[in-house]
Design a protein around this motif. Structure first.
Motif, PDB file in Angstrom:
ATOM      1  N   LEU A   1       5.063  -2.827  -8.823  1.00 37.34           N
ATOM      2  CA  LEU A   1       5.565  -2.254  -7.568  1.00 37.34           C
ATOM      3  C   LEU A   1       7.050  -2.556  -7.404  1.00 37.34           C
ATOM      4  O   LEU A   1       7.455  -3.712  -7.330  1.00 37.34           O
ATOM      5  N   VAL A   2       7.831  -1.481  -7.359  1.00 37.14           N
ATOM      6  CA  VAL A   2       9.271  -1.625  -7.123  1.00 37.14           C
ATOM      7  C   VAL A   2       9.555  -1.147  -5.704  1.00 37.14           C
ATOM      8  O   VAL A   2       9.457   0.048  -5.406  1.00 37.14           O
ATOM      9  N   GLY A   3       9.860  -2.098  -4.839  1.00 31.62           N
ATOM     10  CA  GLY A   3      10.060  -1.757  -3.430  1.00 31.62           C
ATOM     11  C   GLY A   3      11.518  -1.595  -3.094  1.00 31.62           C
ATOM     12  O   GLY A   3      12.406  -1.994  -3.859  1.00 31.62           O
ATOM     13  N   ILE A   4      11.750  -0.982  -1.942  1.00 27.55           N
ATOM     14  CA  ILE A   4      13.126  -0.854  -1.474  1.00 27.55           C
ATOM     15  C   ILE A   4      13.166  -1.150   0.024  1.00 27.55           C
ATOM     16  O   ILE A   4      12.284  -0.713   0.776  1.00 27.55           O
ATOM     17  N   GLY A   5      14.156  -1.912   0.437  1.00 26.57           N
ATOM     18  CA  GLY A   5      14.297  -2.260   1.848  1.00 26.57           C
ATOM     19  C   GLY A   5      14.765  -1.067   2.666  1.00 26.57           C
ATOM     20  O   GLY A   5      15.270  -0.088   2.132  1.00 26.57           O
ATOM     21  N   CYS A   6      14.568  -1.153   3.974  1.00 27.99           N
ATOM     22  CA  CYS A   6      14.886  -0.028   4.858  1.00 27.99           C
ATOM     23  C   CYS A   6      16.137  -0.351   5.650  1.00 27.99           C
ATOM     24  O   CYS A   6      16.085  -1.033   6.680  1.00 27.99           O
TER      25      CYS A   6
ATOM     26  N   ARG B   1       7.966   1.297   0.292  1.00 28.17           N
ATOM     27  CA  ARG B   1       8.569   0.587   1.427  1.00 28.17           C
ATOM     28  C   ARG B   1       7.705  -0.614   1.828  1.00 28.17           C
ATOM     29  O   ARG B   1       6.481  -0.598   1.627  1.00 28.17           O
ATOM     30  N   PRO B   2       8.338  -1.623   2.431  1.00 23.34           N
ATOM     31  CA  PRO B   2       7.598  -2.846   2.770  1.00 23.34           C
ATOM     32  C   PRO B   2       6.330  -2.613   3.607  1.00 23.34           C
ATOM     33  O   PRO B   2       5.320  -3.282   3.395  1.00 23.34           O
ATOM     34  N   CYS B   3       6.374  -1.636   4.529  1.00 24.44           N
ATOM     35  CA  CYS B   3       5.177  -1.407   5.356  1.00 24.44           C
ATOM     36  C   CYS B   3       4.019  -0.911   4.491  1.00 24.44           C
ATOM     37  O   CYS B   3       2.862  -1.318   4.677  1.00 24.44           O
ATOM     38  N   ASP B   4       4.338  -0.034   3.550  1.00 27.85           N
ATOM     39  CA  ASP B   4       3.287   0.523   2.697  1.00 27.85           C
ATOM     40  C   ASP B   4       2.723  -0.529   1.740  1.00 27.85           C
ATOM     41  O   ASP B   4       1.549  -0.459   1.357  1.00 27.85           O
ATOM     42  N   VAL B   5       3.554  -1.490   1.353  1.00 33.35           N
ATOM     43  CA  VAL B   5       3.058  -2.584   0.506  1.00 33.35           C
ATOM     44  C   VAL B   5       2.113  -3.469   1.323  1.00 33.35           C
ATOM     45  O   VAL B   5       1.044  -3.867   0.865  1.00 33.35           O
TER      46      VAL B   5
ATOM     47  N   ALA C   1       0.334  -2.553   3.691  1.00 37.84           N
ATOM     48  CA  ALA C   1      -0.924  -1.819   3.829  1.00 37.84           C
ATOM     49  C   ALA C   1      -1.780  -1.987   2.569  1.00 37.84           C
ATOM     50  O   ALA C   1      -3.007  -2.137   2.644  1.00 37.84           O
ATOM     51  N   LEU C   2      -1.107  -1.986   1.438  1.00 38.03           N
ATOM     52  CA  LEU C   2      -1.817  -2.134   0.170  1.00 38.03           C
ATOM     53  C   LEU C   2      -2.493  -3.508   0.094  1.00 38.03           C
ATOM     54  O   LEU C   2      -3.588  -3.663  -0.456  1.00 38.03           O
ATOM     55  N   LEU C   3      -1.850  -4.490   0.692  1.00 38.49           N
ATOM     56  CA  LEU C   3      -2.427  -5.836   0.693  1.00 38.49           C
ATOM     57  C   LEU C   3      -3.712  -5.886   1.537  1.00 38.49           C
ATOM     58  O   LEU C   3      -4.609  -6.681   1.258  1.00 38.49           O
ATOM     59  N   VAL C   4      -3.782  -5.029   2.558  1.00 34.66           N
ATOM     60  CA  VAL C   4      -5.035  -4.934   3.329  1.00 34.66           C
ATOM     61  C   VAL C   4      -6.090  -4.250   2.460  1.00 34.66           C
ATOM     62  O   VAL C   4      -7.245  -4.687   2.393  1.00 34.66           O
ATOM     63  N   GLN C   5      -5.695  -3.175   1.784  1.00 33.73           N
ATOM     64  CA  GLN C   5      -6.647  -2.454   0.936  1.00 33.73           C
ATOM     65  C   GLN C   5      -7.178  -3.348  -0.187  1.00 33.73           C
ATOM     66  O   GLN C   5      -8.342  -3.236  -0.568  1.00 33.73           O
ATOM     67  N   ASP C   6      -6.313  -4.253  -0.696  1.00 31.85           N
ATOM     68  CA  ASP C   6      -6.783  -5.197  -1.716  1.00 31.85           C
ATOM     69  C   ASP C   6      -7.987  -5.973  -1.203  1.00 31.85           C
ATOM     70  O   ASP C   6      -8.926  -6.263  -1.944  1.00 31.85           O
ATOM     71  N   ARG C   7      -7.927  -6.317   0.079  1.00 33.30           N
ATOM     72  CA  ARG C   7      -9.005  -7.133   0.643  1.00 33.30           C
ATOM     73  C   ARG C   7     -10.247  -6.316   0.963  1.00 33.30           C
ATOM     74  O   ARG C   7     -11.252  -6.844   1.409  1.00 33.30           O
ATOM     75  N   VAL C   8     -10.134  -5.003   0.793  1.00 28.01           N
ATOM     76  CA  VAL C   8     -11.303  -4.136   0.955  1.00 28.01           C
ATOM     77  C   VAL C   8     -11.923  -3.843  -0.415  1.00 28.01           C
ATOM     78  O   VAL C   8     -13.132  -3.969  -0.606  1.00 28.01           O
TER      79      VAL C   8
ATOM     80  N   LYS D   1       9.058  -8.881   1.456  1.00 24.76           N
ATOM     81  CA  LYS D   1       8.928  -8.735   0.002  1.00 24.76           C
ATOM     82  C   LYS D   1       7.539  -9.043  -0.528  1.00 24.76           C
ATOM     83  O   LYS D   1       7.263  -8.829  -1.714  1.00 24.76           O
ATOM     84  N   GLN D   2       6.676  -9.549   0.322  1.00 19.69           N
ATOM     85  CA  GLN D   2       5.359  -9.965  -0.155  1.00 19.69           C
ATOM     86  C   GLN D   2       4.609  -8.799  -0.822  1.00 19.69           C
ATOM     87  O   GLN D   2       4.578  -7.695  -0.293  1.00 19.69           O
ATOM     88  N   GLY D   3       4.046  -9.080  -1.970  1.00 20.93           N
ATOM     89  CA  GLY D   3       3.240  -8.069  -2.653  1.00 20.93           C
ATOM     90  C   GLY D   3       4.015  -7.274  -3.695  1.00 20.93           C
ATOM     91  O   GLY D   3       3.433  -6.536  -4.472  1.00 20.93           O
ATOM     92  N   LEU D   4       5.339  -7.421  -3.684  1.00 22.64           N
ATOM     93  CA  LEU D   4       6.161  -6.628  -4.602  1.00 22.64           C
ATOM     94  C   LEU D   4       6.464  -7.380  -5.892  1.00 22.64           C
ATOM     95  O   LEU D   4       6.416  -8.608  -5.940  1.00 22.64           O
TER      96      LEU D   4
END
Lengths: 314, 339
Positions: free
Chosen positions: B127-132, B94-98, B100-107, B151-154
């Motif tokens: 990463l295959v995302g799906i909208g909510c 889901r977009p929120c979890d992606v 979050a992953l973008l924050v983890q990338d920066r860690v 969609k950023q990060g997907l």
């Protein structure tokens, strides 16, 4: 429910106004359907924030050791009072400093089960007599209350406070069922099946220790899992680490657990802790005829040594 | 590039992907839906919007062996676990979890330090995302700058438009997946349907919070009684942080003997008393007060500076699962309200 809410608010206001207590620990309205939140009230004017209802699921006795420097009133259902008694018996609380606002309890509704019985996202739940009305986007269903209670509540034989300074309602009728019926149901399975069941439950453990933190009886200054020098057990979410934690936690509660179910309600992965703790409580009941937290001055059997006791169980 | 795929073809498409990729998707085990490796398209849970555990564990497992060692033939044999062999797909993120992953990338992936365990998995993953379409009452991505169709990060983004999904490729990796013959050119009606579900979803979500005001207020609140109020009821468990898709703290331990053993990385949390306990016995965060403060300060004040992103993405897991109903949305509302 509304009457009890008002009675709790009145009592809290009286106690704080008169200066009889410094704080009142109770429940306030939650931010989600099926939730009430623990709250600490310090000012008489805030008493109106207190509520009572079928979602007051936490064991508030858990907060008492943290406010031992204050005179405290606590809103307590049957299981909360049993934990209070158990804590007094372990010299963790002084009865004189506590004012117990006793509330007979009809059992709490399991917020994990209700959504599984609903056709969509649940946005509102309320109790209507023996039924629970569950509403959401485009649906409204009624479920029998008895089917959506927490397992620990359905098996409860002490719904009324065992100790109190004031009792705010008539005691509820006690169902004389077998409190260990669920434990026996699992015990009847072959050992290999039981072991597999425990392994599959423990496998979901994320070691967040919500079970420990929610438990009034888990008050060690340093928990055995937090002991790092030397480390006493595996640290990871491997079967060894997960099972050692769950077994260790359950063992430390033998004869002390009041089977309130607070640990299981706190668990984010819904591990069957009611069985694990119930199993030890049944064993203690059968060996010693002892129920935790029912009588003041009756210490837990594993905390006493009698010179003439049966060596087979000592 | 946008195409459509009929829902009846999705299982065949996933089966095709399973031939080449290790696929992680939401699955239901004992009522708990989390991202796990799937063996068949039938394993996928399509109904759950917010999984119990976040997909961060695909890249940053709760317990990860960093290497193992064994005394052999008078020497020490080391076995590294950092290599990732097969290409992976995370399906249905889901977009929120992606976000979050973008924050983890920066860690885990910075110019100064690259964590190979995290980075190797990230680099091998599509990463295959799906909208909510129907955000939950606990969702608040829009409060913090995200959105249910962000969609950023997907690599590939799916929008459920009834009998089919509109699939938008956002990278070369995504485009590669659209090469399969199940994908058709979208009609005007498909594109309109996608726009409509997006608008309907947005209408269900809350307004943005003034996160700059939140940060400014927090920066003046080190000694505020605000923290005492939260601490008074907080149990001090690890639910909110372990289930947070952004939280990334870990602890490294060696387990085993001199003869053989492993170095392990476990999730850790600022909510535990031993998290900051020093060898001397001193603990700079001695009580729950400092610990609940740290969690919110890190997410809403420090991370916008250190990672350039908020440490909360509005997934609502901590809101749903806090055993005592501590609700970060209330905190945000209180701190973000205009004076």
């Amino acid at each position: 429910m509304q009457e009890l809410t008002e009675a709790i608010q009145r009592e809290a206001k009286r106690l704080l106004d008169s200066g009889e207590v410094d704080v009142v620990i109770g429940f306030t309205k939650g931010t989600l359907p099926m939730r009430a939140a623990p709250v600490v009230i310090r000012k008489a004017a805030d008493s109106e924030r207190l509520v009572w209802g079928p979602f007051c699921e936490n064991n508030l006795a858990r907060y008492l050791r943290g406010v031992r420097d204050k005179r405290v009133a606590i809103v307590a259902k049957g299981c909360d009072t049993r934990s209070i008694v158990a804590l007094i018996n372990e010299h963790q609380l002084e009865r004189e400093k506590l004012y117990i606002i006793g509330v007979p309890c009809e059992g709490m509704i399991d917020r994990r089960i209700v959504p599984r019985r609903a056709p969509g996202e649940v946005t509102s739940v309320h109790q209507d007599g023996d039924e629970v009305v569950v509403e959401g986007d485009g649906f409204s269903i009624r479920l029998p209350r008895s089917e959506v209670l927490y397992r620990s509540c359905a098996a409860c034989v002490h719904p009324n406070p065992v100790i109190y300074d004031v009792l705010l309602a008539e005691p509820v009728e006690v169902t004389s069922g077998d409190p260990f019926a669920y434990v026996r149901q699992i015990e009847e399975k072959p050992a290999a099946e039981r072991a597999a069941y425990f392994a599959s439950e423990a496998q979901r453990c994320i070691r967040c220790y919500a079970c420990r933190q929610a438990c009034p009886m888990c008050y060690c200054e340093e928990c055995f899992v937090d002991h790092t020098a030397p480390r006493w057990m595996e640290t990871g979410v491997t079967p060894a680490g997960q099972q050692a934690w769950q077994i260790g936690r359950a063992y430390h509660l033998v004869g002390r657990c009041v089977n309130c179910g607070a640990c299981e309600r706190a668990c984010p992965t819904e591990i069957d802790l009611v069985y694990l703790n119930g199993k030890s409580s049944r064993t203690v009941w059968e060996l010693f005829g002892f129920e935790a937290g029912v009588e003041v001055d009756k210490p837990p059997p594993l905390a006493v040594f009698l010179p003439d006791e049966d060596p087979d169980v000592s | 590039m946008k195409k459509t795929i009929a829902k009846r073809d999705v299982a065949r498409f996933l089966a095709r992907l399973l031939e080449d990729y290790t696929v992680y998707a939401p699955t239901r085990v004992a009522e708990i839906v989390s991202f796990r490796q799937i063996g068949s398209p039938n394993d996928v849970d399509w109904d759950t919007l917010v999984t119990r555990k976040p997909p961060k564990e695909v890249f940053f497992p709760q317990t990860e062996v960093l290497f193992s060692y064994e005394q052999a033939d008078g020497g020490l044999a080391l076995r590294s676990t950092e290599a990732v062999e097969t290409e992976r797909i995370v399906w249905g993120i889901r977009p929120c979890d992606v976000r979050a992953l973008l924050v983890q990338d920066r860690v885990f992936d910075t110019p100064d330090a690259r964590d190979v365990y995290f980075v190797n998995k990230r680099e091998k993953t599509t990463l295959v995302g799906i909208g909510c379409n129907k955000p939950l009452a606990t969702c608040f991505c829009t409060s913090l700058g995200g959105g249910p169709f962000e969609k950023q990060g997907l690599d590939l983004f799916l929008t459920d438009i009834g009998d089919s999904y509109l699939a938008e490729a956002l990278t070369g990796r995504g485009k590669k997946l659209l090469g399969e013959d199940y994908f058709k050119k979208p009609t005007k009606a498909d594109l309109k349907a996608a726009q409509e579900v997006e608008e309907a979803a947005l209408a269900r979500l809350p307004q943005p919070v003034d996160t700059e005001t939140v940060k400014q207020r927090l920066d003046e609140m080190i000694d505020s009684p605000f923290w005492d109020e939260i601490q008074a009821v907080c149990l001090g468990c690890g639910v909110c942080t372990f289930l947070c898709p952004v939280c990334h703290c870990f602890d490294i331990v060696d387990e085993g003997s001199a003869a053989c053993g492993q170095r392990i990385r476990n999730w850790d949390t600022c909510q535990y008393c031993v998290y900051t306990l020093e060898a001397s016995g001193h603990n700079p965060r001695p009580s729950g007060r400092e610990r609940v403060r740290q969690r919110l300060m890190h997410k809403l004040s420090y991370q916008p500076v250190t990672q350039g992103r908020l440490g909360c993405v509005g997934c609502g897991r901590c809101v749903q699962l806090c055993p005592v109903n501590i609700d970060i949305r209330q905190t945000l509302a209180e701190l973000g309200a205009s004076a």
